[in-house]
Design an enzyme around this catalytic site. Structure first.
Site, short mmCIF file in Angstrom:
data_model
loop_
_atom_site.label_atom_id
_atom_site.label_comp_id
_atom_site.label_asym_id
_atom_site.label_seq_id
_atom_site.Cartn_x
_atom_site.Cartn_y
_atom_site.Cartn_z
N SER A 96 0.86 -1.18 0.00
CA SER A 96 0.00 0.00 0.00
C SER A 96 0.89 1.23 0.00
O SER A 96 1.78 1.36 0.85
CB SER A 96 -0.88 -0.03 1.26
OG SER A 96 -1.66 1.14 1.36
N LYS B 67 -1.05 -1.04 -4.42
CA LYS B 67 -2.27 -0.30 -4.06
C LYS B 67 -1.88 1.15 -3.85
O LYS B 67 -0.97 1.46 -3.08
CB LYS B 67 -2.88 -0.90 -2.79
CG LYS B 67 -3.83 -0.02 -2.01
CD LYS B 67 -4.57 -0.85 -0.97
CE LYS B 67 -4.78 -0.08 0.32
NZ LYS B 67 -5.50 -0.90 1.34
N LYS C 41 -3.03 4.81 -2.53
CA LYS C 41 -4.01 5.59 -1.77
C LYS C 41 -4.42 6.77 -2.64
O LYS C 41 -3.55 7.42 -3.26
CB LYS C 41 -3.37 6.09 -0.46
CG LYS C 41 -3.07 4.97 0.53
CD LYS C 41 -4.37 4.43 1.10
CE LYS C 41 -4.10 3.51 2.28
NZ LYS C 41 -5.36 3.02 2.87
N ASP D 152 -7.25 2.81 -3.08
CA ASP D 152 -7.98 2.86 -1.81
C ASP D 152 -8.26 4.32 -1.46
O ASP D 152 -7.33 5.11 -1.28
CB ASP D 152 -7.14 2.20 -0.71
CG ASP D 152 -7.89 2.12 0.63
OD1 ASP D 152 -9.06 2.55 0.70
OD2 ASP D 152 -7.29 1.61 1.60
N GLU E 193 -11.23 0.51 -3.55
CA GLU E 193 -11.52 0.19 -2.15
C GLU E 193 -12.16 1.40 -1.46
O GLU E 193 -11.61 2.51 -1.51
CB GLU E 193 -10.20 -0.20 -1.48
CG GLU E 193 -10.31 -0.56 0.00
CD GLU E 193 -8.95 -0.98 0.58
OE1 GLU E 193 -7.99 -1.16 -0.21
OE2 GLU E 193 -8.86 -1.11 1.81
N ASP F 258 -13.94 -1.86 2.76
CA ASP F 258 -13.04 -2.02 3.90
C ASP F 258 -13.77 -1.50 5.14
O ASP F 258 -14.43 -2.27 5.86
CB ASP F 258 -11.73 -1.26 3.62
CG ASP F 258 -10.76 -1.21 4.79
OD1 ASP F 258 -11.07 -1.76 5.85
OD2 ASP F 258 -9.65 -0.61 4.65
N LYS G 12 -10.20 -7.30 7.71
CA LYS G 12 -9.30 -6.84 8.78
C LYS G 12 -9.90 -7.33 10.09
O LYS G 12 -11.03 -6.97 10.44
CB LYS G 12 -9.23 -5.32 8.82
CG LYS G 12 -8.39 -4.69 7.72
CD LYS G 12 -8.40 -3.18 7.88
CE LYS G 12 -7.60 -2.50 6.78
NZ LYS G 12 -7.91 -1.06 6.71
N GLY H 205 -4.35 -4.38 6.01
CA GLY H 205 -3.25 -4.15 6.95
C GLY H 205 -3.47 -2.86 7.71
O GLY H 205 -4.12 -1.93 7.21
C1 NPQ Z 1 -6.51 0.74 4.78
N1 NPQ Z 1 -4.18 0.36 5.63
O1 NPQ Z 1 -6.49 -0.24 4.06
C2 NPQ Z 1 -5.46 0.97 5.86
C3 NPQ Z 1 -5.45 2.33 6.29
C4 NPQ Z 1 -4.57 2.72 7.43
C5 NPQ Z 1 -2.11 -0.49 4.72
O2 NPQ Z 1 -3.50 0.96 3.57
C6 NPQ Z 1 -2.29 3.63 11.79
C7 NPQ Z 1 -3.32 2.78 12.07
C8 NPQ Z 1 -2.08 4.04 10.51
C9 NPQ Z 1 -4.15 2.35 11.07
C10 NPQ Z 1 -2.69 3.99 8.16
C11 NPQ Z 1 -3.33 0.35 4.58
C12 NPQ Z 1 -2.90 3.60 9.48
C13 NPQ Z 1 -3.96 2.75 9.76
C14 NPQ Z 1 -3.53 3.54 7.16
C15 NPQ Z 1 -4.77 2.31 8.73
O3 NPQ Z 1 -7.42 1.51 4.66
MG MG Z 2 -8.55 0.47 3.16
#
Ligand code: NPQ
Ligand code: MG
Length: 368
Positions: free
Chosen positions: A135, A161, A163, A189, A214, A239, A263, A291
């Protein structure tokens, strides 16, 4: 199994690069850990709540308080104690799925370490390795984005992926496709940054052959996602919206998503996460493991979960090095774009004592 002590720890681990999403920028992972000691074994749980309630309503200080004041008495009253009994014992308390999931994870780890079974074996892992995706946070500069994608593809990541947010979307996807071609598995995402009025922007992503979009809309906007899904050709993946197995089933049945990001923290733990996997499998909807910048503890559990049969897309299960110069546990190292499911008892990994000492910012026994 009888609980002898419960300790809550906060660890702060620097990120190798700041991680920017549509809801904010993180430079460290500030995680709440649950450390249980039972008469049979120790157990570790990781709470994925962030320091501030921006991604979701939960936040680390709040999670620690709800665990101490409301969950601990309920856990101590469970007899006999096992992981399957945790969620039912906490169910009368509204919300707080990440805090609930962290406690269940700690109990499950202790239970499995005591019986000598691995997390993967218990959860139903069907393979020894899982495909890794990565990501990539929002970048101000497209050149920098392309350099990052180049580096991760060279590392062996099997899926990229990006953002996105309004204003940082179509151009980024176009640039990645132009530079790296149509064969790269690519998805985006939005972390709920768009509204129902943004259908045209999201439809402009259709020509790029993305695996999925996403969570474009608000977590509670299931109907909006169902409408959007009918107006774009890219599959919609949810998500933040998916807070339980029942909600996953309903979202699919309503046409709001064709793919689900699983998750554990968001659905209250790994046992409910497995049920999300199961209802999606029944409906022929592929899932992948999300994640939350987990330390090696949460990463170990995620990798085991991602080895279930219907996890058919690469997950955000990246190597430790994607996030941390030094992980709390032994690092998860990617080989040929894959991570190995740990085979030892329980999570199969534990905090390295010296790393734990250096990363810990607070620790307190709440029992024993
Ligand atoms: C998601 N994760 O899929 C999340 C978003 C995310 C890997 O993109 C601290 C705690 C920082 C939770 C950053 C990825 C974070 C977090 C991003 C969750 O939407
Ligand atoms: Mg997400």
């Amino acid at each position: 199994m009888k609980i002898q002590s419960v300790e809550l720890l906060r660890v702060e681990i620097p990120l190798v690069t700041p991680f920017r999403t549509s809801f904010g920028t993180d430079t460290v992972r500030d995680a709440l850990l649950v450390h249980l000691v039972t008469d049979a074994a120790e157990g570790w749980g990781e709470c994925v709540a962030d320091r501030e309630p921006l991604y979701s309503a939960e936040w680390a200080d709040g999670a620690a308080m709800v665990i101490e004041r409301f969950f601990l008495p309920r856990i101590l009253a469970i007899d006999p104690l096992d992981a399957e009994a945790v969620a039912p014992a906490l169910a009368d308390v509204e919300g707080h799925p990440m805090a609930k999931g962290a406690l269940e994870m700690a109990v499950l780890d202790a239970q499995l370490r005591a019986s000598g079974e691995s997390f993967g074996s218990y959860i139903g892992a069907a393979r020894a390795h899982v495909d890794c995706g990565v990501s990539i946070g929002i970048q101000d500069d497209l050149g920098r984005l392309l350099d990052l994608v180049d580096g991760y593809l060279s590392d062996g990541y099997r899926r990229i992926k990006l953002k996105i947010e309004p204003g940082n979307d179509v151009a980024a996807v176009r640039a990645v496709r132009e530079r790296f071609g149509d064969d790269v598995l690519l998805q985006v995402d939005a972390n709920a940054a768009y509204t129902r009025a943004d259908g045209a922007t999201l439809a402009a992503l259709d020509p790029f052959g993305l695996l999925l979009i996403e969570q474009p809309l608000a977590p509670d906007d299931i109907v909006g996602h169902a409408r959007l899904a009918r107006s774009v050709t890219t599959p919609i993946c949810l998500d933040e919206s998916i807070t339980s197995a029942r909600l996953a089933a309903d979202a699919i049945d309503l046409g709001a998503c064709a793919i689900v990001n699983v998750k554990a923290g968001r659905v209250g733990g790994y046992l409910e996460a497995r049920r999300v996997h199961d209802v999606c499998a029944t409906r022929n909807v592929p899932v992948w493991c999300g994640g939350m910048l987990e330390t090696g503890l949460g990463r170990a559990a995620n990798v085991a979960l991602a080895a279930l049969p219907n996890f058919t897309l690469p997950g955000d299960t990246s190597a430790s090095a994607r996030y941390f110069a030094e992980d709390l546990t032994e690092p998860f190292i990617m080989v040929d774009g894959r991570l190995a499911v740990p085979e030892g008892p329980g999570l199969g990994v534990a905090p390295r004592p010296d790393a734990l000492e250096r990363f810990t910012t607070a620790r307190r026994h709440i029992h024993g």
